[in-house]
Scaffold this active site. Structure first.
Site, short mmCIF file in Angstrom:
data_model
loop_
_atom_site.label_atom_id
_atom_site.label_comp_id
_atom_site.label_asym_id
_atom_site.label_seq_id
_atom_site.Cartn_x
_atom_site.Cartn_y
_atom_site.Cartn_z
N HIS A 283 0.89 -1.18 0.00
CA HIS A 283 0.00 0.00 0.00
C HIS A 283 0.92 1.23 0.00
O HIS A 283 1.75 1.38 -0.88
CB HIS A 283 -0.93 -0.11 1.22
CG HIS A 283 -2.05 0.88 1.27
ND1 HIS A 283 -2.45 1.64 0.20
CD2 HIS A 283 -2.90 1.24 2.29
CE1 HIS A 283 -3.47 2.41 0.54
NE2 HIS A 283 -3.76 2.20 1.81
N HIS A 334 -2.22 -1.79 -10.31
CA HIS A 334 -3.20 -1.17 -9.43
C HIS A 334 -4.48 -1.99 -9.45
O HIS A 334 -4.84 -2.57 -10.49
CB HIS A 334 -3.50 0.27 -9.86
CG HIS A 334 -4.24 1.02 -8.81
ND1 HIS A 334 -5.60 1.03 -8.74
CD2 HIS A 334 -3.78 1.73 -7.75
CE1 HIS A 334 -5.96 1.73 -7.68
NE2 HIS A 334 -4.89 2.16 -7.06
N ASP A 393 2.88 5.51 -6.81
CA ASP A 393 4.15 5.37 -6.08
C ASP A 393 5.37 5.31 -6.99
O ASP A 393 6.49 5.37 -6.51
CB ASP A 393 4.11 4.11 -5.20
CG ASP A 393 3.10 4.25 -4.10
OD1 ASP A 393 3.11 5.29 -3.43
OD2 ASP A 393 2.26 3.35 -3.93
N1 COA Z 1 4.94 -6.96 -10.04
C1 COA Z 1 4.85 -8.29 -10.20
N2 COA Z 1 3.68 -8.95 -10.29
C2 COA Z 1 2.57 -8.22 -10.24
C3 COA Z 1 2.58 -6.82 -10.10
C4 COA Z 1 3.84 -6.20 -9.98
N3 COA Z 1 3.94 -4.90 -9.81
N4 COA Z 1 1.32 -6.36 -10.08
C5 COA Z 1 0.53 -7.42 -10.20
N5 COA Z 1 1.27 -8.54 -10.29
C6 COA Z 1 0.79 -9.90 -10.36
C7 COA Z 1 0.05 -10.24 -9.08
O1 COA Z 1 0.93 -10.69 -8.07
C8 COA Z 1 -0.90 -11.31 -9.55
O2 COA Z 1 -0.22 -12.52 -9.62
P1 COA Z 1 -0.79 -13.82 -8.83
O3 COA Z 1 -2.13 -14.06 -9.41
O4 COA Z 1 0.23 -14.87 -9.14
O5 COA Z 1 -0.83 -13.43 -7.38
C9 COA Z 1 -1.23 -10.89 -10.95
O6 COA Z 1 -0.16 -10.04 -11.37
C10 COA Z 1 -2.53 -10.16 -11.07
O7 COA Z 1 -2.48 -9.04 -10.27
P2 COA Z 1 -3.72 -8.01 -10.23
O8 COA Z 1 -4.94 -8.74 -9.79
O9 COA Z 1 -3.80 -7.26 -11.48
O10 COA Z 1 -3.23 -7.02 -9.17
P3 COA Z 1 -3.78 -6.88 -7.71
O11 COA Z 1 -5.00 -6.06 -7.80
O12 COA Z 1 -3.85 -8.20 -7.02
O13 COA Z 1 -2.63 -6.08 -7.00
C11 COA Z 1 -1.18 -4.38 -6.46
C12 COA Z 1 -2.51 -4.73 -7.12
C13 COA Z 1 -1.03 -2.88 -6.47
C14 COA Z 1 -1.18 -4.88 -5.00
C15 COA Z 1 -0.07 -5.07 -7.26
O14 COA Z 1 -0.08 -4.60 -8.56
C16 COA Z 1 1.28 -4.87 -6.61
O15 COA Z 1 1.63 -5.59 -5.67
N6 COA Z 1 2.07 -3.87 -7.12
C17 COA Z 1 3.37 -3.61 -6.56
C18 COA Z 1 3.24 -2.86 -5.25
C19 COA Z 1 2.79 -1.44 -5.47
O16 COA Z 1 3.31 -0.72 -6.29
N7 COA Z 1 1.80 -1.01 -4.65
C20 COA Z 1 1.29 0.33 -4.70
C21 COA Z 1 -0.16 0.33 -5.08
S1 COA Z 1 -0.77 1.97 -5.30
#
Ligand code: COA
Length: 462
Positions: A283, A334, A393
């Site tokens: 987050h 996101h 971020d």
């Molecule tokens: N790096 C690597 N893998 C990623 C990713 C990233 N930045 N973003 C998504 N994925 C992966 C997820 O882990 C998921 O894989 P899984 O099914 O094996 O667990 C897959 O892609 C689908 O993800 P999705 O459903 O689109 O994303 P989410 O809604 O679950 O997660 C976040 C959203 C923001 C938590 C995720 O993109 C993330 O962890 N980003 C990096 C952290 C970050 O920048 N956070 C700030 C948010 S404002």
């Protein structure tokens, strides 16, 4: 002293911990198939990754798709505060105090007139200072390396300094919210200086805020030894505060505010919980992770223009072989946005301006390159439900570092801003007298007959 005591205890614990970890892991692991079998909305999402509808709000709206000929298609992201497009809010006000204006909008649901805004700024200015006792007895005592921890501790301790901490009438909660909005910048910056002084041997810099300055200017003034900053720096921080102020009811920390508020607990407990949520690297803590990830990229990719080398290194991060071994490329992705995150778009513009001013053009270009390559690689390598884009971020840490903001304060700056949104949502939850939030968990273990202690055997479940 406190740390010494903990270390002593840890030593004693260490010996028994290995076995306990095995029990813990074996008893906590749940068969993944069961989540599908019972249609569990993991992370409160449906099978396509879309959030389950758990509430209604008028505070803000996020859009990431449009309908074309009756078909929903991804679009550039839009963020609205009480119905106003954030980009319009930023374009409409060219002078500072944008954050204060937006805070007024979030709390009261309408844009202030000039007189209303001036009166609001006067209120915030009047209550922003902290008593000497609070600074001495709370902030200076037991400083933490993680300033989010200090912030949380200070917020929860404000309870003891409040004449009516338990009163959850709207009038009282609004008063408490204004107090926190006004005081969090000082608490955060002072906590940082306390840590630098008491733990790192630096000078102790405690300066009073200047009542003639806005929140963004005061943060820079309180932080810097010479108290000076440029117009562009103050503008960039003011805008960053606006962009982080609110993001719907479903983001982790705001949802936490709703959950905790729905139990009718006090304001300080609710906001301390929200801070705890925001601290997490998935987050608000992601901005720090992005900066640390770029430090690794810069160390390992000698030629920043070599896209193949960048790709190789990002692949290693995704394969959990490099950086923090989570497989995540921080600052990407996101839960809602698809083609773009509007906050990232604006911050990127300011990051570019500051990079130009600071001679960091090459570094800015590296960020831009990584953004593009990472989006393509994640699309090709991850099971995504929707297009992936850089999030808020991605550039915020880079921007803060160019403002001379130390990394320990990256996430606290987010909290200083998001307190406006949390307060708006807490008030909305209370005004609407919501039910206590209480989703269901299905028990998937077995039931056992009680075994007397002498007859038990220790087992590690497969
Ligand atoms: N790096 C690597 N893998 C990623 C990713 C990233 N930045 N973003 C998504 N994925 C992966 C997820 O882990 C998921 O894989 P899984 O099914 O094996 O667990 C897959 O892609 C689908 O993800 P999705 O459903 O689109 O994303 P989410 O809604 O679950 O997660 C976040 C959203 C923001 C938590 C995720 O993109 C993330 O962890 N980003 C990096 C952290 C970050 O920048 N956070 C700030 C948010 S404002």
């Amino acid at each position: 002293m406190v740390k010494d005591t903990m270390m002593e205890l840890d030593k004693a614990l260490d010996e028994s911990l290995d076995m306990l970890v095995k029990y813990c892991m074996s008893s906590s692991e749940i068969d993944r198939k069961l989540y599908y079998e019972y249609d569990v909305k993991r992370g409160l999402r449906d099978a396509n990754g879309k959030g389950v509808l758990t509430g209604l709000t008028e505070v803000s709206d996020i859009t990431s798709s449009v309908y074309e000929n009756g078909v929903q298609v991804p679009s550039d992201g839009k963020l609205y505060y009480y119905g106003y497009d954030v980009e319009d809010l930023l374009a409409g006000r060219t002078e500072l105090y944008r954050f204060e204006e937006v805070t007024y909008l979030l709390l009261f649901g309408q844009l202030p007139t000039k007189n209303q805004l001036d009166a609001f700024i006067d209120i915030i200015t009047d209550i922003q200072e902290l008593s000497g006792q609070f600074v001495r007895d709370v902030i200076m005592k037991s400083p933490s390396e993680n300033i989010m921890n200090s912030l949380q501790k200070s917020i929860i301790t404000l309870y003891s300094f409040d004449p009516s901490p338990e009163d959850i009438s709207i009038r009282n909660v609004l008063r408490q919210s204004l107090q926190m909005i006004a005081k969090m910048p000082l608490i955060s910056v002072y906590a940082y200086h306390a840590y630098q002084h008491f733990e790192m041997g630096g000078s102790l810099l405690i300066r009073n805020p200047d009542p003639k300055l806005c929140t963004a200017e005061n943060i820079l003034r309180l932080l810097r030894p010479d108290g000076k900053y440029t117009e562009l720096e103050a503008q960039a921080l003011d805008i960053a505060l606006v962009l982080h102020a609110e993001h719907g009811g479903g983001n982790n920390s705001t949802f936490t505010t709703h959950v905790v508020t729905s139990s009718r607990t006090d304001t300080y407990s609710a906001i301390a919980a929200a801070i705890a949520s925001l601290k997490g690297p998935r987050h608000g803590g992601a901005n720090l992770k992005v900066l640390q990830m770029f430090e690794c990229i810069k160390k390992n990719v000698k030629d920043w223009e070599d896209e193949d080398r960048i790709r190789d290194y990002l692949q290693k991060i995704m394969d959990k072989k490099e950086f923090d071994h989570t497989g995540l490329i921080y600052g990407m992705g996101h839960a809602v946005y698809t083609l773009s995150d509007p906050r990232e778009v604006v911050l990127k513009r300011y990051a570019k301006k500051l990079a130009d001013e600071n001679g960091l053009d090459e570094e800015f270009k590296l960020y831009d390159r990584v953004e593009k390559i990472a989006a393509k690689m994640l699309t090709e390598n991850r099971h995504l439900f929707k297009p992936i884009c850089a999030n808020v971020d991605f550039y915020s840490g880079f921007l803060y570092s160019m403002l001379g903001i130390p990394e320990q304060l990256f996430t606290p700056i987010f909290a200083i801003s998001r307190i406006s949104g949390w307060s708006a949502h807490r008030l909305e939850e209370l005004v609407n007298n919501g039910k206590i939030i209480r989703p269901a968990y299905k028990y998937v273990g077995l039931h056992h007959d009680y075994i007397p202690i002498g007859e038990r055997k220790s087992v590690i479940k497969k």
